[in-house]
Design an enzyme around this catalytic site. Structure first.
Site, PDB file in Angstrom:
ATOM      1  CG  HIS A 220      45.320  38.136  42.362  1.00 26.21           C
ATOM      2  ND1 HIS A 220      45.446  36.796  42.592  1.00 26.21           N
ATOM      3  CD2 HIS A 220      45.384  38.294  41.014  1.00 26.21           C
ATOM      4  CE1 HIS A 220      45.599  36.159  41.442  1.00 26.21           C
ATOM      5  NE2 HIS A 220      45.573  37.045  40.467  1.00 26.21           N
ATOM      6  N   PRO A 221      42.128  37.576  43.894  1.00 31.13           N
ATOM      7  CG  PRO A 221      40.580  36.659  42.392  1.00 31.13           C
ATOM      8  CD  PRO A 221      41.757  37.613  42.478  1.00 31.13           C
ATOM      9  CB  CYS A 222      45.297  33.862  44.262  1.00 31.30           C
ATOM     10  SG  CYS A 222      46.312  34.972  45.254  1.00 31.30           S
ATOM     11  CE  LYS A 223      48.089  32.855  48.758  1.00 25.73           C
ATOM     12  NZ  LYS A 223      48.747  31.532  48.750  1.00 25.73           N
TER      13      LYS A 223
END
Length: 309
Positions: A220-223
């Site tokens: 997941h690329p949220c950070k």
């Protein structure tokens, strides 16, 4: 699966931005993604852009031959938990790890080696030959055991990088196979993700750029943007400090200032150039991105991906 469906809808509904905010947010545009992908493929030829195929799904804001990046058959020789356990052993933070190591040592000690008795007759040479043969056979058996264990542990991964419209950063997908080429289940692929990240950043998804159903695990690329922004800020601070030290040295040795009436006119350009020099180039984005991914999938040999064939 609900999380995966929501992620896909978010990707579909989020409008594409072509305004560069890389230096201020750590996010990139589709054009900058292509620029970074070109650099990655140029510097590390194991990475390649996608082939144009009927099985592909295409997004119109990216060139058809630059929808995603891929590298195939990246080795993975052990599970992520093994790396975590070894770190705990080295740091002395896990008694369970020490117990497991002790148990393995005890198992080795419990193996009984039965010596071959030598005959009192004159056939010493024959006995020695038999002993040597037994030793050679034992070594070969040990080698076979190690080789078989290694083969059982060995896996391979196809790695894919595409552009996330919802987070405006690259997004990684991994698809695994065992040593025989049989696809891994999502549960098995999760074994190669650091335990701390399994629930936080890893999601089971089908590859979004293929029409056929290919199960994968996405990171997941949220950070990603936040991590990149922190890195950009650190680079800026370091470069600013280096420039101040250089100016101080020049002042101490009495370095002459450049003459000319247009010095004031050049100040704005020099400030802009310093801002550029003080930051990370956007075409290096994916190189830094892969370094971040290694903390999520430490046993997938990403260093292999950074070498040429």
């Amino acid at each position: 699966m609900i999380r995966s469906a929501l992620s896909n809808w978010r990707e579909y509904l989020t409008p594409v931005s072509h305004k560069s905010t890389f230096l201020t947010t750590g996010q990139i545009t589709p054009e900058e993604f292509v620029q970074a992908g070109d650099y990655l493929c140029h510097m590390f030829p194991t990475w390649k852009w996608n082939d144009m195929a009927d099985d592909n799904k295409y997004r119109d804001f990216l060139p058809k031959d630059k929808q995603f990046l891929v590298i195939r058959k990246v080795p993975c020789s052990e599970r992520a938990q093994a790396v975590v356990t070894m770190d705990e052993i080295e740091n002395g933070t896990s008694t369970d790890a020490f117990s497991a190591a002790d148990d393995e040592d005890n198992d080795d000690d419990s193996i009984e080696i039965i010596p071959v008795s030598k005959s009192s007759s004159g056939a010493d040479n024959d006995v020695n030959d038999i002993d040597e043969l037994m030793e050679e056979m034992e070594l070969e058996e040990d080698d076979d055991i190690v080789a078989n264990k290694t083969n059982e542990m060995l896996r391979y991964y196809d790695l894919f990088i595409t552009y996330s419209t919802s987070y405006r950063v690259p997004k990684m997908y991994i698809v695994g196979f065992n040593g025989n080429g049989t696809p891994l289940t999502p549960k098995e692929m999760f074994e190669d993700i650091t335990p701390d990240y399994r629930k936080k950043t890893a999601t089971i998804e089908k590859l979004p750029f293929y029409k056929r159903n290919v199960p994968s695990v996405s990171i997941h690329p949220c950070k990603h943007a936040n991590v990149m922004k922190v890195l950009l800020d650190k680079i800026s601070v370091v470069k600013e400090r280096q420039r101040e030290e250089e100016m101080q040295k020049n002042a101490e040795v009495g370095a002459p200032k450049s003459a000319g009436s247009d010095d004031g006119d050049n100040e704005n350009w020099e400030d802009l150039q310093q801002d550029i020099d003080d930051s990370l180039r956007v075409d290096l984005y994916l190189v830094v991105f892969l370094k971040f991914i290694t903390s999520v999938t430490p046993t997938i040999q990403h260093d292999y991906t950074m070498e040429g064939w």
